[in-house]
Design a protein around this motif. Structure first.
Motif, mmCIF file in Angstrom:
data_model
loop_
_atom_site.group_PDB
_atom_site.id
_atom_site.type_symbol
_atom_site.label_atom_id
_atom_site.label_comp_id
_atom_site.label_asym_id
_atom_site.label_seq_id
_atom_site.Cartn_x
_atom_site.Cartn_y
_atom_site.Cartn_z
ATOM 1 N N HIS A 191 -27.259 -24.924 6.434
ATOM 2 C CA HIS A 191 -26.429 -26.237 6.361
ATOM 3 C C HIS A 191 -27.300 -27.498 6.132
ATOM 4 N N HIS A 192 -28.544 -27.212 6.915
ATOM 5 C CA HIS A 192 -29.326 -28.619 6.847
ATOM 6 C C HIS A 192 -29.940 -28.582 5.198
ATOM 7 N N LYS A 193 -30.107 -27.486 4.776
ATOM 8 C CA LYS A 193 -30.799 -27.473 3.244
ATOM 9 C C LYS A 193 -29.568 -28.081 2.509
ATOM 10 N N GLY A 194 -28.461 -27.905 2.636
ATOM 11 C CA GLY A 194 -27.239 -28.520 1.792
ATOM 12 C C GLY A 194 -27.383 -29.755 2.022
ATOM 13 N N GLY A 195 -27.281 -30.274 3.360
ATOM 14 C CA GLY A 195 -27.246 -31.892 3.885
ATOM 15 C C GLY A 195 -28.273 -32.559 3.353
ATOM 16 N N VAL A 196 -29.595 -31.987 3.389
ATOM 17 C CA VAL A 196 -30.765 -32.634 2.814
ATOM 18 C C VAL A 196 -30.630 -33.011 1.417
ATOM 19 N N ALA A 197 -30.160 -32.032 0.598
ATOM 20 C CA ALA A 197 -29.764 -32.314 -1.037
ATOM 21 C C ALA A 197 -28.974 -33.494 -1.100
ATOM 22 N N MET A 198 -27.743 -33.435 -0.192
ATOM 23 C CA MET A 198 -26.903 -34.507 -0.503
ATOM 24 C C MET A 198 -27.427 -35.842 -0.211
ATOM 25 N N ALA A 199 -28.163 -35.789 1.230
ATOM 26 C CA ALA A 199 -28.637 -37.102 1.433
ATOM 27 C C ALA A 199 -29.748 -37.748 0.484
ATOM 28 N N GLU A 200 -30.594 -36.621 -0.129
ATOM 29 C CA GLU A 200 -31.445 -37.285 -1.253
ATOM 30 C C GLU A 200 -30.797 -37.874 -2.338
ATOM 31 N N ALA A 201 -29.747 -37.297 -2.702
ATOM 32 C CA ALA A 201 -28.734 -37.589 -3.997
ATOM 33 C C ALA A 201 -28.362 -39.048 -3.541
ATOM 34 N N CYS A 202 -27.709 -39.205 -2.360
ATOM 35 C CA CYS A 202 -27.366 -40.708 -1.945
ATOM 36 C C CYS A 202 -28.497 -41.714 -1.972
ATOM 37 N N ALA A 203 -29.732 -41.287 -1.334
ATOM 38 C CA ALA A 203 -30.714 -42.341 -1.224
ATOM 39 C C ALA A 203 -31.064 -42.679 -2.499
ATOM 40 N N SER A 204 -30.983 -41.795 -3.707
ATOM 41 C CA SER A 204 -31.254 -42.327 -5.150
ATOM 42 C C SER A 204 -30.190 -42.789 -5.955
ATOM 43 N N ARG A 205 -29.003 -42.647 -5.521
ATOM 44 C CA ARG A 205 -27.798 -42.992 -6.227
ATOM 45 C C ARG A 205 -26.756 -44.047 -5.754
ATOM 46 N N CYS A 206 -26.809 -44.074 -4.325
ATOM 47 C CA CYS A 206 -25.914 -45.012 -3.680
ATOM 48 C C CYS A 206 -26.375 -46.187 -3.824
ATOM 49 N N THR A 207 -25.486 -47.258 -3.792
ATOM 50 C CA THR A 207 -25.849 -48.635 -3.810
ATOM 51 C C THR A 207 -25.872 -49.609 -2.659
ATOM 52 N N VAL A 208 -25.130 -48.944 -1.678
ATOM 53 C CA VAL A 208 -25.138 -49.960 -0.391
ATOM 54 C C VAL A 208 -26.066 -49.668 0.592
ATOM 55 N N PRO A 209 -27.505 -50.807 0.647
ATOM 56 C CA PRO A 209 -28.447 -50.560 1.427
ATOM 57 C C PRO A 209 -28.297 -49.725 2.763
ATOM 58 N N VAL A 210 -27.548 -50.388 3.710
ATOM 59 C CA VAL A 210 -27.300 -49.658 4.774
ATOM 60 C C VAL A 210 -26.917 -47.996 4.746
ATOM 61 N N GLU A 211 -26.156 -47.689 3.926
ATOM 62 C CA GLU A 211 -25.956 -46.183 3.629
ATOM 63 C C GLU A 211 -27.196 -45.600 3.204
ATOM 64 N N GLN A 212 -27.891 -46.074 2.116
ATOM 65 C CA GLN A 212 -29.179 -45.407 1.620
ATOM 66 C C GLN A 212 -30.144 -45.325 2.747
ATOM 67 N N ARG A 213 -30.191 -46.266 3.881
ATOM 68 C CA ARG A 213 -31.172 -46.128 4.864
ATOM 69 C C ARG A 213 -30.551 -44.956 5.783
ATOM 70 N N LEU A 214 -29.422 -44.936 5.986
ATOM 71 C CA LEU A 214 -28.863 -43.680 6.751
ATOM 72 C C LEU A 214 -29.255 -42.340 6.136
ATOM 73 N N ALA A 215 -29.050 -42.185 4.735
ATOM 74 C CA ALA A 215 -29.446 -41.250 3.947
ATOM 75 C C ALA A 215 -30.831 -40.770 4.224
ATOM 76 N N ARG A 216 -31.656 -41.699 4.054
ATOM 77 C CA ARG A 216 -33.155 -41.421 4.237
ATOM 78 C C ARG A 216 -33.509 -40.909 5.673
ATOM 79 N N GLY A 217 -32.663 -41.582 6.598
ATOM 80 C CA GLY A 217 -33.144 -40.725 8.048
ATOM 81 C C GLY A 217 -32.562 -39.688 8.338
#
Length: 242
Positions: A191-217
C-alpha cells in the motif's frame, strides 16, 4: 535507589500502556468520523451538483484534483486495514504503527477532501476518467512499477496500485497474532509503495503549493515507515511480498 526505580517501573509501564490504549481509542473515533464523512461525501457527489468552482482553482481533470480524489480513496483503505489489525493482535509495536498510520492518513484524507470542496470540484472522477489517469502516460502509469505485489487492477475491489483486494482484507480479518501482524505488514508495505508513487507524481505534476508540500511529506513519511515495516517483518522471519 535501584530498588525504588524497579518497583515504580511496572506501574509506569502500565500507565503508558493505558495512555496508549486511550490514544488509540480516541484516534479511532476521529478516524471513523472522517471515514464516515468521506463516504457520505463520495456518495452524495454522484448526485449533487458541486459548489461553484473557485476562482483560480485547478481543473477537474488536473493532477491536483486527481491526486486529491485518488489519494483520499487510497488512504481510506489504509485506515481500514489498521483498524482490522488492531483487533487481531496484542503486539504493542504493530498496534502503535497501525495507530500512527490510521491517525495520519485519516487526517490527510480530510485535508484532501476539504480541498476538493474548496475548489468546488466533485469528489469522484467522471466515468471516462479511470483512477490514476492524472499521472500521465496512459492509465495508471507508474503504479505497477512501484506498487509491490498487485492483483489485476479493477478486480475484487483493487482500484489503484498498492491497494488490497476484498479477499485480502477478509483474510486479514480472519488471522490472529503473528500471522495477522505479518500479513498486515505485507499489505501495508504494498500500500505504501503505491502511495509513494502517487505522491511523487503529485510532487512533480501538481501546481497547488500546499498540495505539493503535503505530497512530499507523504513520500518522506511513508518511506520511513517502509523501512520500519521491513525491519518488523525481519523480526518475524518474514519479508515483503515479491
Amino acid at each position: 535507589m535501584t530498588g525504588t526505580r524497579s518497583q515504580a517501573d511496572p506501574a509506569a509501564g502500565a500507565e503508558r500502556r493505558k495512555t496508549a490504549r486511550v490514544r488509540w481509542a480516541a484516534g479511532g473515533a476521529v478516524a471513523l468520523a472522517l471515514l464516515f464523512a468521506g463516504a457520505a461525501a463520495v456518495a452524495s457527489a454522484r448526485e449533487d451538483v458541486p459548489a461553484p468552482r473557485a476562482t483560480g482553482a485547478p481543473a477537474a481533470d488536473s493532477a491536483d484534483a486527481g491526486f486529491a480524489r485518488d489519494m483520499a480513496v487510497h488512504h481510506q483503505q489504509a485506515v481500514e486495514m489498521s483498524f482490522i489489525v488492531r483487533d487481531r493482535t496484542e503486539d504493542e509495536d504493530v498496534r502503535r504503527l497501525a495507530y500512527d498510520i490510521a491517525n495520519t492518513q485519516a487526517n490527510q484524507r480530510g485535508m484532501l477532501l476539504g480541498w476538493l470542496d474548496l475548489w468546488g470540484l466533485p469528489k469522484v472522477a467522471g466515468g471516462d476518467q479511470p483512477p490514476m489517469a492524472w499521472m500521465g502516460g496512459g492509465e495508471g502509469d507508474g503504479g505497477h512499477e512501484h506498487g509491490g505485489h498487485q492483483p489485476d487492477r479493477g478486480s475484487d475491489g483493487v482500484l489503484m496500485a498498492g491497494m488490497a483486494s476484498r479477499a485480502e482484507l477478509e483474510r486479514l480479518a480472519r488471522l490472529d497474532g503473528e500471522q495477522a501482524e505479518v500479513f498486515y505488514l505485507q499489505l501495508m508495505t504494498d500500500h505504501h509503495k503505491g502511495g509513494v508513487a502517487m505522491a511523487e507524481a503529485c510532487a512533480s505534476r501538481c501546481t497547488v503549493p500546499v498540495e505539493q508540500r503535503l505530497a512530499r511529506g507523504m513520500v518522506e513519511g511513508q518511506q520511513s515507515e517502509l523501512g520500519l515495516m521491513r525491519d518488523m517483518l525481519t523480526e518475524r522471519k518474514a519479508r515483503p511480498r515479491p
